[in-house]
Design a protein around this motif. Sequence first.
Motif: not given
Length: 342
Positions: A130-132, A290-291, A296-299
Motif C-alpha cells: 500500500i503506497l503511502n 489496513f486502509e 486512523y493513525l493519520a488522524q
Amino acid sequence: MQSLVIDQIGHTEFRDIEAPVPGPGEVLLDVHNVGLCGSDLNTFNGLNPLVELPRIPGHEIGGVIAAVGPDVPAEFTIGQSAIVIPYTTCGTCPSCRQGRVNACQFNKTLGVQQDGGLCRQIVLKTDQLILNNTLPPTHMALVEPLSVGFHAVSRGRVGATDTVLVLGGGMIGVGAILGALAQGAKVIVSEVSHLKADTLATLGVDAVINPTRTDLTSEIDRLTNGAGADVIIEAVGLPATFRVAIDLAPFSGRVVYVGYAKAEVSYDTKFFNLKELDIMGSRNATRTDFEAVIAYLAQHTPIGERLISKTFTWADADQALRYWTDHRDEIFKIMIDMRVTA
C-alpha cells in the motif's frame, strides 16, 4: 546482504544472504522499519508451531521502493514509501473463492511460513504493498498489527450502540480497542499488566480492569448495568480467556476469537445454545482493514507514538527479542529502525 535470523530457540544471529532481485510484477523494497510481533516472540521462545527454524522474522514492515521489475503498474516508482501486507493468497481455496483472502487456506505470512522483513531489502508483489507518503516511517510498521484488531471488530459487527469487552491489551487488543472506538462503541478492557494500564486508559476506553485484582464479572455487570458487553473480543490466546469470553457473553452476544490458544480448550457447550451466541474466528486482516488503520493513525498521531515502547537500531536488533522476553509486561511494540545502524 545482512539479515537477522532466529537460528535456534532463544537465539538470534546476523547472517549474510543473497540480495534479492525483482521479477515481473515485483518491486524491491528497502526495509526501513520492522515491528516485532507476538508471533516473532513465540518463534524465538519455541512456541510457534507454524515456524521451522532457521527463520528471518518480521512481518510488520514499512519501507521505500528501491527498484521495480518488468510489468509493474506506473504508480509504483522508485522512492515511494510503502506499507507491506505480509500475507499470500492462492486464489483457489474456499476462502479465496468467497473473497475472504485474509483467511487463505494456503497463506504463507512473511516471517512465519516464509522468511520475513528483518533484512536490508525484500522483494514483494505489488498487490502486497500500500503506497503511502503521509504516515511517519515508524507508524507504517504499526499498521499491520492494528489491522488485525480492526478486522476482529469487523467480524464482530461492532456498531455505535455496542459495548465491547476486549480481553487482552497487547497490540492486537489495542487494534480491537481502536477499531471499536472508531465505530463509536463503548469499550472496556481486561488486562493483567498494571504497567500497560495507564497507556490503555489514554486511548479513550471507559475502563481498564485488572482481573487478578478485581472480579471481572461483577465489574462488567456494574459498568453495563447488568446487561453485559454486546461483543467480547478475545486477544490473549489462553484456554482460560477462551472460556471466560463465553461465560461473560450475554444472551444473543457475539464472541470473536483473534487470539488462539496453544492448548486444547474445554467448554460447557450448553451456553452456546442457551445464549444463542455468535462465535467467530478472526484471522489476519484485509486491505480494507489496513486502509482504515492508515486513516486512523493519520488522524491520531500521538497514539502511534505511545504504542512504540522501545526502538532498537539495526546494529542492536539481535538483542530485541531477548529484551522483550525479559520485559513482556510493559511492552506494546518493539520497533527495529533499519535506517539507524549504530
